[in-house]
Design an enzyme around this catalytic site. Structure first.
Site, PDB file in Angstrom:
ATOM      1  N   TYR A   1      34.984  42.312  37.129  1.00 48.51           N
ATOM      2  CA  TYR A   1      34.524  41.295  37.333  1.00 48.51           C
ATOM      3  C   TYR A   1      34.322  40.229  36.477  1.00 48.51           C
ATOM      4  CZ  TYR A   1      30.062  38.345  37.375  1.00 48.51           C
ATOM      5  OH  TYR A   1      29.438  37.244  37.037  1.00 48.51           O
TER       6      TYR A   1
ATOM      7  N   LYS B   1      36.291  36.203  35.735  1.00 49.95           N
ATOM      8  CA  LYS B   1      35.370  35.030  35.106  1.00 49.95           C
ATOM      9  C   LYS B   1      36.092  34.559  33.978  1.00 49.95           C
ATOM     10  CE  LYS B   1      31.709  34.800  37.877  1.00 49.95           C
ATOM     11  NZ  LYS B   1      31.520  33.796  38.765  1.00 49.95           N
TER      12      LYS B   1
ATOM     13  N   SER C   1      29.934  33.444  33.160  1.00 47.22           N
ATOM     14  CA  SER C   1      29.063  34.533  32.913  1.00 47.22           C
ATOM     15  C   SER C   1      29.037  34.699  31.373  1.00 47.22           C
ATOM     16  CB  SER C   1      29.001  35.682  33.819  1.00 47.22           C
ATOM     17  OG  SER C   1      28.451  36.816  33.190  1.00 47.22           O
TER      18      SER C   1
END
Ligand code: WQD
Length: 331
Positions: A149, A153, A124
């Protein structure tokens, strides 16, 4: 080629499975149905007229991952499975670290054992953090992530870099998505988050379909032409095709690519385009800024074009039309 798609019943995973099948590849899906519905499998088969094998398993159970690789000949893995709600990750960091990291480590260890070393990772643009730029190229490198989150990643990207440094027979492609939106033109698959959506487009759709009363536009005092936040919205079908191109054209070794349109659009531009294209009203009010939001960021999309031969083809109008078509038929 036989491709294992983890999280293949999810928003991006399902659209990518469709494009892989359209390219004549065989698809095996593993999905624990935590954030997806089994009915999506039928939709994928209806769109492509092809059969897909589904394993309803959780990647945090290493024995289950082992069973899949013992039963199937797999040439490459595209790894989408993972928790992805920014707000939830702040409330439940351990759930995010254990799920996203352990599932990935299990997958990579079993792949290594079975000598399956072609891996595409769903990353992302959030890994860039705020580096004071508006346009981000891969060369900028990862910044300071602002939520667990995003940190998972970034950590998985680092794990992959270390894995490749230890064994350069791996072929690893890291794809950094900007803002995935839209839906397949059939209206059969699309984005349907559980509960109240955090992201702009699903929220707009719920207001347009009167399931939610009004959209809050988080700030119109940013240093942008109309004062609202600017993002790089990429149609999910363009995004899916980017994965096919990565499988077909990515150079050997470890490579990182932005998948974005390379253009920014503001909140009000998106809302006004949605209203114009679909002839529907989206009630909105201007409220204060959302904590952590950046004024503007979008992709430098040159590298994927030069090396993968991929760029976006769909417009903001296509995104708004396809999203609304899916919303009307499904939610
Ligand atoms: C877009 C714009 C908001 C909702 C997030 C994640 C990121 C990635 C993509 C996974 C911003 C504005 C939003 C609303 C609004 N996900 N907005 N009212 O924050 O760019 O990125 O999704 O990888 O990790 O952070 O997307 O859709 O939430 O916001 O005004 O109700 O819309 O301020 O300018 P974001 P978003």
């Amino acid at each position: 080629m036989r491709i294992l798609v983890t999280g293949g019943l999810g928003f991006i995973g399902s659209h990518t499975s469709v494009e892989l099948l359209n390219e004549g590849m065989e698809v095996i899906i593993v999905d624990n149905l935590y954030n997806s519905k089994e009915s999506v499998l039928d939709k994928i088969e209806q769109i492509t007229n092809k059969k897909v094998k589904l394993y309803k398993k959780d990647l945090t159970d290493k024995e289950e991952v082992e069973r899949i690789f013992n039963s199937e000949k797999i040439d490459a893995v595209i790894h989408f499975a993972g928790f992805k709600a920014v707000g939830e990750s702040v409330r439940e960091p351990l759930m995010y670290y254990s799920n996203n990291l352990i599932s990935t480590i299990n997958l990579l260890e079993v792949m290594k054992k079975h000598n399956v070393k072609n891996f595409i990772f769903s990353s992302s643009a959030t890994v860039y953090g705020d580096q004071g730029l508006t346009k981000y190229a891969e060369s900028v490198g990862r910044g300071k992530t602002t939520n667990p989150y995003g940190t998972t990643k970034a950590m998985i990207e680092k794990m992959l870099e270390d894995l490749y440094a230890s064994d350069n027979t791996w072929n690893i492609t890291i794809l950094r998505y900007f803002n995935p939106v839209g839906a397949h033109e059939s209206g059969l698959i699309g984005e349907s988050p559980n509960g109240i959506p955090n992201n702009l487009m699903p929220y707009v759709m719920r207001v347009a379909s009167k399931k939610l009363e009004i959209l809050s536009v988080y700030g119109n005092d940013y240093p942008t032409p109309d004062g609202t936040g600017i993002r790089d919205y990429i149609h999910v079908v363009d995004l899916a095709k980017g994965h096919v191109k990565a499988l077909q054209n990515a150079p050997k070794g470890l490579n990182i690519y932005n998948l974005g349109s390379g253009k920014g659009a503001s909140v009000l531009e998106l809302v006004n385009t949605f209203q114009k294209v679909n002839g529907v009203k989206v009630n909105y009010k201007i409220t204060g800024r959302r904590e952590g939001d950046l004024p503007e960021y979008y992709a430098d999309a040159e590298k994927a074009y030069k090396e993968l031969g991929w760029k976006t083809e769909k417009t903001l109008e296509d995104i708004c039309r396809d999203s609304w078509n899916f919303e009307k038929n499904n939610n």
